[in-house]
Design an enzyme around this catalytic site. Structure first.
Site, PDB file in Angstrom:
ATOM      1  N   MET A 134       1.152  -4.078 -15.559  1.00 18.91           N
ATOM      2  CA  MET A 134       0.209  -4.199 -14.537  1.00 18.91           C
ATOM      3  C   MET A 134      -0.312  -4.437 -13.325  1.00 18.91           C
ATOM      4  SD  MET A 134      -2.047  -1.944 -16.954  1.00 18.91           S
ATOM      5  CE  MET A 134      -2.566  -1.823 -18.681  1.00 18.91           C
ATOM      6  N   SER A 135      -1.330  -5.088 -12.835  1.00 22.64           N
ATOM      7  CA  SER A 135      -2.076  -5.397 -11.159  1.00 22.64           C
ATOM      8  C   SER A 135      -0.221  -6.824 -11.128  1.00 22.64           C
ATOM      9  CB  SER A 135      -2.725  -5.787 -10.733  1.00 22.64           C
ATOM     10  OG  SER A 135      -3.451  -4.784 -11.149  1.00 22.64           O
ATOM     11  N   ILE A 136       0.486  -7.390 -12.062  1.00 25.60           N
ATOM     12  CA  ILE A 136       1.684  -7.936 -11.340  1.00 25.60           C
ATOM     13  C   ILE A 136       2.522  -6.991 -10.328  1.00 25.60           C
ATOM     14  CG2 ILE A 136       3.829  -9.976 -11.681  1.00 25.60           C
ATOM     15  CD1 ILE A 136       2.291 -10.618 -14.379  1.00 25.60           C
TER      16      ILE A 136
ATOM     17  N   LYS B 286       1.148  -5.217  -7.876  1.00 25.24           N
ATOM     18  CA  LYS B 286       0.819  -5.368  -6.470  1.00 25.24           C
ATOM     19  C   LYS B 286       1.509  -6.408  -6.160  1.00 25.24           C
ATOM     20  CE  LYS B 286      -4.476  -3.922  -7.749  1.00 25.24           C
ATOM     21  NZ  LYS B 286      -4.223  -3.800  -9.186  1.00 25.24           N
TER      22      LYS B 286
END
Length: 407
Positions: free
Chosen positions: A106-108, A110
């Protein structure tokens, strides 16, 4: 569809994009027959059967927390790994999940994108004080018209964007549909590029607002300055320098644009290598990714005055966000990449430790589970304060140099 300019093609000489109706025909088949997963859903035919052990894989004795296993189970853990002085001293994988299985982070994702931006800043291809529209003029009429690259890196742009993952009317769900993560609705933008041009805001910058669209804007900038697809840039500037056991994957939309804000999947061990890169001052086994200065700026934390997210500051009163990383501001200097449903890449500089925790919470966000998980990560870090690592006592497969699980 909104015209968003020329984008890196999926393969040299491409005319248009392969579709479900054209992927079998030339010239598209010269590319699609080797990249079918970008067009048609695919399933893995594992090289071992069964693909994953029926029971849990567990090696936790080195972390002296008597209730560790229960706490992992209570927070829906799929994979847990502790990398101390670049040695794997503890691992756990739930039943049915193997050490070399990839997991959506997921947003890791980013935080990885932030490292690619850092590499391009160091090389002079991107200037953080430059305006976003200097690189992507198609965004001139959007909320990004007055923002700099640094504003986007630090999530300091006001956008009319709801990050409510369970609200069908939220912008984040429209974003997902444009990226191919949900069933499209009539009127949805045709791809992520087009979606980003629709975003509005009040024009203010400087105050933190978490928004997944910011990372995809960064990926668009990366494509523009490199001429590469984002997936290829992520490989060139980061993944190829980690000595990873396995290839990572990233989801792509109808235009082939990688979902930079949340679409990466990789193994726990390879994700730990990203953390080790940070503790090593930006240098990986395959060469430098970012400068020591870029890493130091992240570890030092961002602007506490800009941080207005109470869900984060309730846990970390001195917390901040910078360059696509969360900075706790606590006495240990813990910095982390975070993804919904319980994904964490946790750095503990005091003990030179990286902790990876990959999870599948029942829902995308939970203040209760965040609190439990953050406390667990802090407690593991503290448990290692007096830990004496005897490298000779570790078997070869527990070193990050091992290729036992290589694909």
């Amino acid at each position: 569809m909104t015209t968003t300019g020329n984008h890196p093609s999926r393969y040299p000489g491409a005319v248009g994009q392969p579709t479900l109706d054209t992927w079998q025909d030339g010239p598209h088949n010269r590319w699609t027959f080797a990249h079918l997963g970008e067009v048609v859903p695919t399933a893995t035919i594992n090289r071992r059967f069964p693909a994953a052990p029926a029971g849990a894989t567990e090696q936790l004795a080195a972390v002296e927390l008597p209730d560790l296993m229960q706490r992992l189970e209570d927070t829906y853990t799929d994979a847990f790994l502790v990398l101390h002085h670049n040695k794997v001293i503890a691992e756990y994988y739930r039943p049915g999940f193997a050490p070399d299985d990839r997991h959506l982070v997921m947003s890791i994702s980013k935080s990885m994108c932030g490292l690619v931006v850092g590499a391009l800043v160091d090389s002079g291809h991107i200037v953080t004080s430059a305006r976003v529209v200097d690189y992507v003029p198609e965004l001139a009429g959007s909320a990004y018209g007055g923002a700099t690259v640094q504003h986007v890196l630090d999530m300091a742009v006001h956008l009319d964007y709801s990050e409510d993952y369970v609200d069908p009317a939220s912008e984040v769900q429209t974003h997902d549909r444009s990226a191919g993560w949900r069933t499209r609705k009539d009127g949805d933008p045709g791809d992520t590029y087009a979606f980003l041009t629709t975003l509005t805001g009040n024009g203010t910058v400087g105050t933190f607002q978490y928004c997944s669209a910011n990372t995809d804007v960064l990926a668009w900038i990366i494509e523009r300055v490199t001429g590469l697809r984002y997936s290829d840039a992520l490989s060139k500037y980061l993944w190829s320098k980690l000595d990873a056991d396995r290839d990572a994957t990233i989801t792509v939309d109808a235009a082939g644009f990688g979902f930079a804000n949340g679409g990466v999947s990789c193994t726990a061990r390879d994700l730990a290598r990203v953390g080790q890169l940070m503790l090593d001052g930006g240098k990986g086994p395959g060469g430098r990714v970012v400068s020591e200065g870029w890493v130091s700026s992240i570890l030092a934390g961002g602007s506490q005055d800009a941080m207005k997210d109470s869900s984060f500051t309730d846990l970390h009163p001195g917390g901040s966000y910078t360059r696509q990383w969360w900075c706790t501001g606590n006495e240990r200097g813990n910095v982390t990449g975070v993804g919904i449903y319980g994904q964490y890449l946790w750095l503990d500089p005091l003990t030179e430790t990286v902790i990876v925790k990959l999870s599948t919470w029942p829902g995308p966000d939970s203040g209760h589970l965040h609190a439990l998980q953050n406390q667990l990560l802090v407690d593991v870090s503290r448990a290692l304060d007096s830990h004496s690592l005897d490298s000779d006592s570790l078997k070869a497969p527990n070193t990050m140099e091992s290729k036992e699980n290589a694909a």
